[in-house]
Design an enzyme around this catalytic site. Structure first.
Site, PDB file in Angstrom:
ATOM      1  N   HIS A  82       0.827  -1.041  -0.123  1.00 49.57           N
ATOM      2  CA  HIS A  82      -0.122   0.067   0.053  1.00 49.57           C
ATOM      3  C   HIS A  82       0.934   1.321   0.033  1.00 49.57           C
ATOM      4  O   HIS A  82       1.747   1.213   0.776  1.00 49.57           O
ATOM      5  CB  HIS A  82      -0.836   0.023   1.284  1.00 49.57           C
ATOM      6  CG  HIS A  82      -1.640   0.913   1.292  1.00 49.57           C
ATOM      7  ND1 HIS A  82      -3.025   1.225   0.274  1.00 49.57           N
ATOM      8  CD2 HIS A  82      -2.119   2.220   2.180  1.00 49.57           C
ATOM      9  CE1 HIS A  82      -3.645   2.177   0.731  1.00 49.57           C
ATOM     10  NE2 HIS A  82      -3.013   2.808   1.835  1.00 49.57           N
ATOM     11  N   MET A 124       1.152  -2.752   5.676  1.00 49.25           N
ATOM     12  CA  MET A 124       2.236  -2.725   4.591  1.00 49.25           C
ATOM     13  C   MET A 124       1.901  -3.461   3.504  1.00 49.25           C
ATOM     14  O   MET A 124       2.632  -3.190   2.401  1.00 49.25           O
ATOM     15  CB  MET A 124       3.425  -3.067   5.342  1.00 49.25           C
ATOM     16  CG  MET A 124       3.987  -2.530   6.663  1.00 49.25           C
ATOM     17  SD  MET A 124       5.755  -2.676   6.607  1.00 49.25           S
ATOM     18  CE  MET A 124       6.441  -2.039   5.194  1.00 49.25           C
ATOM     19  N   GLU A 125       0.792  -4.252   3.380  1.00 52.51           N
ATOM     20  CA  GLU A 125       0.542  -4.901   2.364  1.00 52.51           C
ATOM     21  C   GLU A 125      -0.933  -4.486   1.461  1.00 52.51           C
ATOM     22  O   GLU A 125      -0.575  -3.236   0.929  1.00 52.51           O
ATOM     23  CB  GLU A 125       0.506  -6.371   2.692  1.00 52.51           C
ATOM     24  CG  GLU A 125       1.778  -6.814   2.773  1.00 52.51           C
ATOM     25  CD  GLU A 125       1.857  -8.299   3.240  1.00 52.51           C
ATOM     26  OE1 GLU A 125       1.181  -9.103   2.533  1.00 52.51           O
ATOM     27  OE2 GLU A 125       2.859  -8.919   4.153  1.00 52.51           O
ATOM     28  N   MET A 126      -1.921  -5.057   1.777  1.00 48.57           N
ATOM     29  CA  MET A 126      -3.403  -4.401   1.187  1.00 48.57           C
ATOM     30  C   MET A 126      -3.794  -3.449   1.969  1.00 48.57           C
ATOM     31  O   MET A 126      -4.773  -2.653   1.632  1.00 48.57           O
ATOM     32  CB  MET A 126      -4.043  -5.707   0.778  1.00 48.57           C
ATOM     33  CG  MET A 126      -3.483  -6.748  -0.068  1.00 48.57           C
ATOM     34  SD  MET A 126      -4.367  -8.241  -0.133  1.00 48.57           S
ATOM     35  CE  MET A 126      -5.539  -7.939  -1.204  1.00 48.57           C
TER      36      MET A 126
END
Lengths: 333, 333
Positions: A82, A124-126
């Site tokens: 993200h 930190m991802e989706m």
């Protein structure tokens, strides 16, 4: 070989007893095609796997970092999350991941289903939340209908979502590699260099960790047994899960299936060349400095582990509507 | 209707003369399935369309913003580019884009082929260069082979790359919408509300701009003819291409095909609800304040323009190798 040749001459075909013997004695076993028991669930899981609305930005899907056009990986040292955040570790391939003893490099998820919930809500991802992701799915009648027909309720919950994604992921196996054809008795499918590479692979002890159908994925091992692995990546591996000091720098042994497609290598994704990875592993894990010829032959062997890639039609995602929460890719909070 | 009913009763089937009449008289024409003349080129173009190695980060492909699982769009107000840069304008759908008079909202590319080169080297989008993208492709023997067999040379150039991408894009048409079934004579496929909505659509003059097989895409029009369009987006449209003051705020009329899937709407992507878009267009372009019932019926009609989506197997991309330039998603320069 002689026995086999006689057998060929006598019967004009491969010899079943010899095949069985090879299958029994080799440390790597063939990957078998999946049988899909619940096609509707797999189709739903495929949609969810490709649906970027499970992310806060509406841009990142499971397939962004486990790209099924690229060996189930993103071919980057670590993933883009993200707002272009740099991920802490290399994305492992989703191919044949159902054969892993656990998921993630440190094995912190016991199952594919448990794994699937992680990235959705990882900031930190989706960077979504399970609540928001479920609100999105529940707002879409076509999704509600599919969940209802599979799970008997349209009150979509996260267990159903991750169950469907895992069901799709379980189909992502890669049978029929040239190596598997050889394992099953076809003597003409590997070159001498590939066979020599496989022999070295066994002789020096790679198969102690890289064994079974996935040629890995079945154990955790310390990265850097004989010599330490030099990396800028701060990940400490399995210790984060067990709390045991002995598990520091211990990581899940990755599968070598499709390793030709899953560069760059190791948990830090620091090495792009397969030859380099072979050389490093032999030195650091086994204390062997291999001559170039052995490295080249082992690399050639490893490329025979590329199997049939998942072959399916791109999913069509049901559209959002006026009730669907809107993605916020550029929100400042 | 009466004539048609008699015809049905007499012959038990649809009446060819009536169908021909409808096809001739309606301002929107059906979309026909494509015939693929050069399947190898289309397959190559599909790979390139899905290949994120055409971007500097190795993360963004054509399909990232023209997602073929989501109506050929990204369903975001404006696109996410290299390093999460916010794009200046809404990504138009790639579906049926071969029917556009020109490409981009301001029509600055005359053809799909010309368009395809733009995002690859746009620093806000894929942020590569044509030189770098070609270096990547030329380093990959499987790509070289495919280009050689199609173009007679493996000295891949940008014209070949964009030609192949355009050939794939030309196949992305969406025939067989319910509206097209009605156009071709099936009287039972549309509801009364949908038919009423279509009648209003014609009566108030939407078809002046939204006509032809794509229901748009054939002309440039000022956004805000009767009332100005209020937006924070600084884009001025066609004037950037022609330099003529009369073209300020003139944009390509978007296709209404698959409009149910291509939210949010307008060049600034500021409106997520189709009802809102219908209301605004009627007021701003035609000076009509429509009652809710008309808006709802027109929205229902517009949803009948959703056609068969492109249905193909996900491409498998040939792997990089030791000679392939490495993507640099997090480089600071």
């Amino acid at each position: 070989m002689n026995r086999h040749l006689i057998c060929m001459l006598l019967t004009g075909s491969l010899c079943a007893p010899l095949q069985a013997e090879r299958l029994k004695n080799e440390p790597i076993q063939p990957i078998e095609p999946t049988h899909i028991d619940e096609p509707a669930k797999v189709e739903l899981g495929k949609k969810l796997f490709f649906d970027p609305r499970l992310s806060r930005s509406g841009f990142i899907s499971c397939n962004s970092c486990h790209n099924l056009s690229m060996g189930g990986s993103d071919n980057l040292p670590s993933s883009i999350g993200h707002k272009w955040q740099e991920g802490p570790i290399n994305s492992p391939t989703v191919l044949n991941s159902s054969m892993n003893v656990a998921q993630f490099w440190d094995g912190r998820a016991a199952t594919l289903q448990e794994q699937a919930g992680g990235p959705i809500s990882n900031p930190m991802e989706m960077a979504s939340t399970h609540v928001l992701a479920l609100d999105v799915l529940r707002s879409i009648p076509q999704y509600r209908q599919e969940f209802a027909s599979i799970y008997g309720s349209d009150q979509i919950d996260i267990k159903q979502v991750t169950d469907a994604i895992a069901a799709f992921e379980e189909t992502l196996v890669t049978p029929n590699s040239r190596f598997d054809q050889w394992l099953k008795g076809d003597d003409n499918v590997l070159t001498q260099a590939e066979l020599d590479g496989y022999q070295t692979f066994k002789d020096i002890g790679c198969t102690a960790c890289h064994n079974g159908p996935a040629a890995g994925g079945t154990s955790f091992q310390r990265m850097g047994i004989v010599e330490p692995y030099v990396t800028k990546n701060p990940a400490e591996g399995r210790v984060a899960v067990t709390g045991k000091d002995a598990d520091r720098f211990s990581f899940k042994v990755p599968t070598l299936r499709n390793v030709e497609l899953t560069y760059p290598y190791f948990h830090d994704g620091a090495h792009w060349k397969l030859e380099e990875a072979v050389d490093l592993m032999a030195r650091l894990q086994l204390g062997r400095k291999l001559p170039k010829e052995d490295i080249d032959n082992m690399t050639a062997f490893l490329k025979t582990l590329t199997g049939d890639q998942p072959d399916f039609r791109i999913p069509q995602l049901p559209p959002s509507n006026n009730a669907t929460p809107i993605p916020v890719p550029f929100a400042t909070e």
